[in-house]
Design an enzyme around this catalytic site. Structure first.
Site, PDB file in Angstrom:
ATOM      1  N   HIS A  28      -6.513  17.488 -26.298  1.00 11.75           N
ATOM      2  CA  HIS A  28      -7.907  17.298 -26.112  1.00 11.75           C
ATOM      3  C   HIS A  28      -7.946  16.818 -24.641  1.00 11.75           C
ATOM      4  CE1 HIS A  28     -11.966  17.624 -27.337  1.00 11.75           C
ATOM      5  NE2 HIS A  28     -12.345  16.278 -27.598  1.00 11.75           N
TER       6      HIS A  28
ATOM      7  N   HIS B 203     -14.326  15.039 -36.468  1.00 14.54           N
ATOM      8  CA  HIS B 203     -13.871  13.879 -35.644  1.00 14.54           C
ATOM      9  C   HIS B 203     -13.322  12.925 -36.200  1.00 14.54           C
ATOM     10  CE1 HIS B 203     -16.957  15.864 -33.029  1.00 14.54           C
ATOM     11  NE2 HIS B 203     -16.111  15.590 -31.942  1.00 14.54           N
TER      12      HIS B 203
ATOM     13  N   ASP C 102     -11.192  15.960 -33.829  1.00  9.93           N
ATOM     14  CA  ASP C 102     -11.150  15.390 -32.198  1.00  9.93           C
ATOM     15  C   ASP C 102     -11.059  14.223 -32.165  1.00  9.93           C
ATOM     16  OD1 ASP C 102     -11.149  18.233 -32.013  1.00  9.93           O
ATOM     17  OD2 ASP C 102     -13.021  18.239 -30.667  1.00  9.93           O
ATOM     18  N   ASP C 103     -10.489  13.691 -30.899  1.00 10.59           N
ATOM     19  CA  ASP C 103     -10.830  12.450 -30.353  1.00 10.59           C
ATOM     20  C   ASP C 103      -9.958  11.329 -30.674  1.00 10.59           C
ATOM     21  OD1 ASP C 103     -12.814  13.707 -28.937  1.00 10.59           O
ATOM     22  OD2 ASP C 103     -14.395  12.688 -29.784  1.00 10.59           O
TER      23      ASP C 103
ATOM     24  N   HIS D 252     -11.088  12.635 -21.775  1.00  9.42           N
ATOM     25  CA  HIS D 252     -12.083  13.368 -22.255  1.00  9.42           C
ATOM     26  C   HIS D 252     -13.168  13.478 -21.201  1.00  9.42           C
ATOM     27  CE1 HIS D 252     -15.412  14.010 -25.200  1.00  9.42           C
ATOM     28  NE2 HIS D 252     -14.476  14.522 -26.239  1.00  9.42           N
TER      29      HIS D 252
END
Length: 452
Positions: free
Chosen positions: A312, A406, A261-262, A316
């Site tokens: 995603h 991540h 993620d991210d 965020h």
């Protein structure tokens, strides 16, 4: 008073030996320095840069320029820089009443050199105009040159790949018209310019692909800033698509999905990609639209390596605290940025913090997307410790797990080699999320909480 040291006369054979030793030392040192310098040159780009600045009470200017041995190209670059300055000065003049007394406008022109395919180098200029503090304008210009710094024509490069401008136009048209935000008439007009004035386009060749930079204002009446479009030039690039096809699954085998993620993050994602390649492992990267916008080439690199791209959201944010229209905007904005960078629209969404409610599920369903959570949280975001990451995953993993990692923390990349090796030793195979979900006969758009 200086003390004189005793000196003993050396006979002629001794002088010969000393002279030869001296020559060997000089030659040896010279060779060592030469070899070291050559190695340094190999490591660095052969193009150097210089900066010029200008500062007044109303504005500042910082320009980075390449030092090249080609007067014609140098003149062309200077003309483009002067165009940017004139545009900037016009903007400053229109805002002159608001500037001064501590409030200044800024023009920054940064240049970078990127090595490309077929021994090319592309000089990429990014001009940022900040006059109104509420917004800024960005402009991109690319000059692609050969080893002698002679500017290349796009037709020359296409010929070496067996392609034509008509091929490129058709591929660009198909890709651009998939985006409902772009005006189809403007697309046709812009692509016609490609055939009539191909040398005016911003392009570079990299890893078997042709990358175009286009102004959004040329595609939509409201758009600002440049976008990046990647077109494959080599047929081998289609192998990456084949790699994403579901593998032959064997009954009784153990499968997990690694998710990151991210990202994409320029300091961590390349390391993760390298490690995954070493283990022949495929993963799913849930990317933030805001990060893809900053690193479009890196997002494209993830996709071309055969990995799956998920959404995603753009910024965020906790979706459960937003209204339905804002949720839709978070999904759509990120989807568009990912599609612009990779040529593919993601169909999987991972809500930030795993926060969902009925509105989030409704919007996802309306977009034909699946919400993907996880069953194993590595807690890499919390511990940032290699041993802790490995311990958590190894303790909780079972066949069918979706593992949360991540690709923004260096410690995650540090932990990955041992983690993959341990899972392999325990008989696990690595799939993308879509491949893992395809093991279920009833797979469709919906919410998936982890284990499959």
């Amino acid at each position: 008073m200086m003390k004189r040291l005793p000196f003993k006369r050396i006979k002629w054979p001794g002088w010969v030996v000393l002279i030869l030793l001296g020559l060997f030392m000089v030659i040896g040192i010279g060779k060592w320095v030469g070899d070291s310098s050559a190695k340094e040159v190999d490591k660095e780009n052969t193009i150097e840069f210089e900066q010029e600045t200008d500062e007044t009470e109303r504005y500042t200017i910082l320009v980075t320029k390449p030092i090249i041995d080609n007067r014609s190209l140098e003149k062309t670059i200077e003309e483009w820089i002067e165009e940017q300055k004139e545009m900037f000065f016009s903007e400053v003049e229109s805002e002159k009443d608001q500037l001064g007394s501590g409030s200044r406008a800024h023009l920054t022109i940064q240049a970078d050199a990127k090595l490309g395919a077929k021994d090319t180098t592309s000089l990429i200029f990014n001009a940022n105009h900040l006059v109104d503090t509420g917004s800024s304008e960005n402009h991109v210009k690319v000059f692609t040159v050969d080893a002698n710094h002679n500017r290349l024509k796009i037709s020359d490069l296409l010929t070496s790949y067996g392609k034509t401008l008509e091929n490129v136009r058709a591929t660009l048209e198909k890709q651009l018209k998939q985006n409902d935000q772009y005006n189809k008439e403007l697309i046709d007009q812009r692509l016609s310019e490609l055939l009539s004035a191909p040398d005016s386009w911003n392009w570079l060749a990299h890893e078997g692909s042709l990358i175009f930079y286009m102004e959004k204002s040329n595609l939509t009446e409201n758009g600002e800033g440049p976008i990046e479009i990647k077109l494959p030039l080599e047929e081998e690039n289609t192998a990456a698509t084949a790699e994403r096809e579901p593998p032959l699954l064997k009954p009784g085998e153990k499968y997990v999905a690694l998710t990151f993620d991210d990202g994409p993050n320029p300091n961590v994602t390349p390391r993760v990609l390298k490690i995954l390649k070493q283990h022949q492992a495929k993963a799913t990267f849930f990317m933030l639209g805001s990060q893809v916008e900053k690193n479009p080439s890196l997002a494209a690199q993830v996709a071309s390596a055969g990995h799956e791209i998920g959404n995603h959201t753009d910024q965020h944010m906790n979706l459960t605290k937003l209204g339905e229209s804002r949720i839709q905007k978070e999904f759509q904005s990120s989807t568009q940025k990912i599609q612009d960078a990779t040529g593919e629209a993601p169909t999987l969404i991972r809500p930030p913090y795993g926060a969902i409610n009925s509105e989030v599920e409704e919007v996802a369903s309306r977009n034909g997307a699946s919400l993907i959570l996880w069953s194993v949280d590595s807690l890499d975001w919390k511990s940032k410790n290699v041993d802790a990451i490995n311990q958590v995953v190894n303790k909780e993993v079972v066949s069918g797990s979706i593992i949360l990692l991540h690709d923004v923390h260096p410690t995650t990349a540090d932990a990955l080699p041992r983690l993959l090796t341990t899972l392999e030793d325990e008989g696990y195979h690595f799939l993308t999320v879509s491949q893992l979900l395809a093991m279920q006969d009833h797979y469709s758009a919906g919410t998936y909480y982890g284990n499959t």
